[in-house]
Design a protein around this motif. Structure first.
Motif, mmCIF file in Angstrom:
data_model
loop_
_atom_site.group_PDB
_atom_site.id
_atom_site.type_symbol
_atom_site.label_atom_id
_atom_site.label_comp_id
_atom_site.label_asym_id
_atom_site.label_seq_id
_atom_site.Cartn_x
_atom_site.Cartn_y
_atom_site.Cartn_z
ATOM 1 N N GLN A 37 -3.571 0.308 -7.099
ATOM 2 C CA GLN A 37 -2.942 1.497 -7.651
ATOM 3 C C GLN A 37 -1.710 1.865 -6.839
ATOM 4 O O GLN A 37 -1.792 2.333 -5.708
ATOM 5 C CB GLN A 37 -3.941 2.655 -7.665
ATOM 6 C CG GLN A 37 -5.046 2.418 -8.684
ATOM 7 C CD GLN A 37 -6.169 3.402 -8.555
ATOM 8 O OE1 GLN A 37 -6.666 3.660 -7.464
ATOM 9 N NE2 GLN A 37 -6.580 3.972 -9.678
ATOM 10 N N LEU A 38 -0.567 1.595 -7.455
ATOM 11 C CA LEU A 38 0.720 1.839 -6.802
ATOM 12 C C LEU A 38 1.592 2.628 -7.759
ATOM 13 O O LEU A 38 1.423 2.529 -8.978
ATOM 14 C CB LEU A 38 1.406 0.499 -6.486
ATOM 15 C CG LEU A 38 0.702 -0.424 -5.500
ATOM 16 C CD1 LEU A 38 1.264 -1.836 -5.602
ATOM 17 C CD2 LEU A 38 0.844 0.115 -4.081
ATOM 18 N N GLU A 70 0.858 -1.189 0.000
ATOM 19 C CA GLU A 70 0.000 0.000 0.000
ATOM 20 C C GLU A 70 0.887 1.230 0.000
ATOM 21 O O GLU A 70 1.864 1.295 0.743
ATOM 22 C CB GLU A 70 -0.873 -0.065 1.267
ATOM 23 C CG GLU A 70 -1.654 1.162 1.604
ATOM 24 C CD GLU A 70 -2.693 1.520 0.563
ATOM 25 O OE1 GLU A 70 -2.418 2.435 -0.234
ATOM 26 O OE2 GLU A 70 -3.760 0.881 0.557
ATOM 27 N N ASP A 71 0.571 2.187 -0.857
ATOM 28 C CA ASP A 71 1.409 3.390 -0.933
ATOM 29 C C ASP A 71 0.876 4.547 -0.095
ATOM 30 O O ASP A 71 1.584 5.521 0.120
ATOM 31 C CB ASP A 71 1.583 3.837 -2.390
ATOM 32 C CG ASP A 71 0.267 4.180 -3.049
ATOM 33 O OD1 ASP A 71 -0.698 3.401 -2.861
ATOM 34 O OD2 ASP A 71 0.191 5.203 -3.737
ATOM 35 N N ASP A 96 -2.774 -3.428 -2.669
ATOM 36 C CA ASP A 96 -3.381 -2.254 -3.282
ATOM 37 C C ASP A 96 -3.176 -2.374 -4.790
ATOM 38 O O ASP A 96 -2.149 -2.876 -5.238
ATOM 39 C CB ASP A 96 -2.686 -0.998 -2.734
ATOM 40 C CG ASP A 96 -3.273 0.289 -3.277
ATOM 41 O OD1 ASP A 96 -4.434 0.279 -3.729
ATOM 42 O OD2 ASP A 96 -2.562 1.317 -3.225
ATOM 43 N N LYS A 155 -11.726 -0.537 -0.421
ATOM 44 C CA LYS A 155 -11.126 0.446 0.480
ATOM 45 C C LYS A 155 -12.150 1.531 0.791
ATOM 46 O O LYS A 155 -13.010 1.802 -0.036
ATOM 47 C CB LYS A 155 -9.892 1.062 -0.186
ATOM 48 C CG LYS A 155 -8.768 0.070 -0.355
ATOM 49 C CD LYS A 155 -7.405 0.747 -0.326
ATOM 50 C CE LYS A 155 -7.135 1.511 -1.604
ATOM 51 N NZ LYS A 155 -5.724 2.013 -1.621
HETATM 52 MN MN MN Z 1 -2.546 3.242 -3.943
#
Ligand code: MN
Length: 132
Positions: free
Chosen positions: A63-64, A17-18, A61, A112
């Motif tokens: 979208q990284l 997770e970013d 996640d 999320k």
């Molecule tokens: Mn993300």
């Protein structure tokens, strides 16, 4: 909000997770259930960590920065890293996204922001023999 009652003291989990807030929230909940938790902040780091240690489950996640979650999972499954259950953390729960998750080699998905009850349900689903 449902109270978390399960304990999973034998599970090693990787969170990819970013977003700092999401990292902290997810980690806190999993540690509350007794899990050992590691964090990766991007796809490259996740790939390296998953190659070096056999986690029981990865929360991924999608979208990284750089390599996205789908790509990380495709790499792992292509390398025959089959062991971790991989659960996508999705911002949208569109049918097309779910399909894409399964095609990439993920086992499941939750939306999320992550909530305790959802994380608990996932662990209970895949590790039913742990103490509840
Ligand atoms: Mn993300």
């Amino acid at each position: 909000m449902r109270k978390i009652t399960s304990r999973f003291p034998n599970l090693c989990i990787l969170i990819v997770e970013d977003n700092f807030i999401n990292q902290e929230v997810t980690k806190d909940i999993l540690e509350y259930m007794g899990c050992k938790v590691a964090l990766a902040k991007d796809g490259q780091e996740a790939l390296q960590m998953a190659r070096e240690f056999s986690y029981d489950l990865i929360f991924m996640d999608l979208q990284l920065p750089g390599m996205d979650g789908y790509e990380v999972v495709r790499h792992l499954r292509e390398e025959n890293v089959q062991k971790p259950i991989i659960v996508a953390l999705t911002a949208s729960a569109l049918d097309g996204d779910k399909e894409k998750c399964f095609l990439a080699g993920m086992d499941d998905y939750i939306s999320k922001p992550t909530e305790g009850a959802e994380l608990e349900d996932i662990l209970k689903k895949y590790f039913p023999t742990s103490r509840h």
